[in-house]
Design a protein around this motif. Structure first.
Motif, PDB file in Angstrom:
ATOM      1  N   GLY A 108      -0.515   4.355   0.500  1.00 26.27           N
ATOM      2  CA  GLY A 108      -1.238   5.405   1.193  1.00 26.27           C
ATOM      3  C   GLY A 108      -2.591   5.588   0.555  1.00 26.27           C
ATOM      4  O   GLY A 108      -2.967   4.886  -0.372  1.00 26.27           O
ATOM      5  N   SER A 109      -3.331   6.552   1.047  1.00 24.46           N
ATOM      6  CA  SER A 109      -4.660   6.806   0.493  1.00 24.46           C
ATOM      7  C   SER A 109      -4.832   8.286   0.234  1.00 24.46           C
ATOM      8  O   SER A 109      -4.104   9.118   0.762  1.00 24.46           O
ATOM      9  N   CYS A 152     -14.157   8.557 -10.185  1.00 22.80           N
ATOM     10  CA  CYS A 152     -14.707   7.646  -9.186  1.00 22.80           C
ATOM     11  C   CYS A 152     -16.155   7.259  -9.479  1.00 22.80           C
ATOM     12  O   CYS A 152     -16.890   7.975 -10.143  1.00 22.80           O
ATOM     13  N   PRO A 205      -1.890  12.511   3.451  1.00 20.08           N
ATOM     14  CA  PRO A 205      -3.264  13.007   3.408  1.00 20.08           C
ATOM     15  C   PRO A 205      -3.308  14.490   3.046  1.00 20.08           C
ATOM     16  O   PRO A 205      -2.584  15.291   3.611  1.00 20.08           O
ATOM     17  N   THR A 236      -8.276  11.525 -10.355  1.00 17.80           N
ATOM     18  CA  THR A 236      -9.019  10.315 -10.022  1.00 17.80           C
ATOM     19  C   THR A 236     -10.457  10.464 -10.500  1.00 17.80           C
ATOM     20  O   THR A 236     -11.101  11.477 -10.240  1.00 17.80           O
ATOM     21  N   PRO A 279       0.835  -1.206   0.000  1.00 15.66           N
ATOM     22  CA  PRO A 279       0.000   0.000   0.000  1.00 15.66           C
ATOM     23  C   PRO A 279       0.869   1.256   0.000  1.00 15.66           C
ATOM     24  O   PRO A 279       1.876   1.318   0.699  1.00 15.66           O
ATOM     25  N   GLU A 294     -11.977   7.313  -0.074  1.00 17.69           N
ATOM     26  CA  GLU A 294     -11.997   6.153   0.813  1.00 17.69           C
ATOM     27  C   GLU A 294     -13.295   5.368   0.739  1.00 17.69           C
ATOM     28  O   GLU A 294     -13.312   4.168   0.971  1.00 17.69           O
TER      29      GLU A 294
END
Length: 137
Positions: free
Chosen positions: A11-12, A36, A56, A34, A9, A17
């Motif tokens: 990170g996000s 979505c 973040p 991104t 991973p 999320e």
């Protein structure tokens, strides 16, 4: 990163999320775009982050579309992006501020893929969009 064949991973990103990311694109301005399933497109500034480690942060901007975004293409020459949406449309947006520009309903089924192509001999550009039924507009 190569970690012995294992996925690691990185990170996000804030805001994604609780949804499915359907498309990721980088542009030459160090933005990560991104698209979505919740019907949004977000752009994140990734300047200064090596090895794709994400800290973040809030998106630089976010656009909301009429339905789930299933694909996205960026055309930096025109500063335009285009999304294929689950309601059968193609939606153009401005890459400078993320604002929706125009939408066209093409299908009675979901539009699954989209791209902007440049014609030969500087004859302009076209948006190509493929539907889940195999039709291309």
């Amino acid at each position: 990163k190569n970690m012995g064949g294992k996925l690691v991973p990185l990170g996000s990103l804030p805001g994604v999320e609780e949804t499915i990311v359907t498309s990721l694109k980088f542009d030459s301005n160090n933005l990560l775009w991104t698209a979505c399933y919740d019907g949004t497109v977000r752009a994140y500034n990734i300047t200064g982050y090596d090895d794709f480690g994400f800290a973040p942060r809030k998106p630089v901007f976010q656009s909301d579309f009429t339905d789930s975004v299933l694909d996205m293409h960026l055309c930096e020459e025109l500063n335009l992006g285009v999304c294929a949406t689950a309601d059968g449309g193609a939606a153009l947006f401005n890459m400078e501020d993320g604002q929706f520009f125009v939408g066209i309903m093409l299908f009675e089924v979901a539009a699954r893929s989209v791209l902007i192509i440049k014609h030969k001999n500087d004859a302009g550009y076209s948006v190509l969009c493929g539907g889940v039924d195999g039709v291309i507009h």
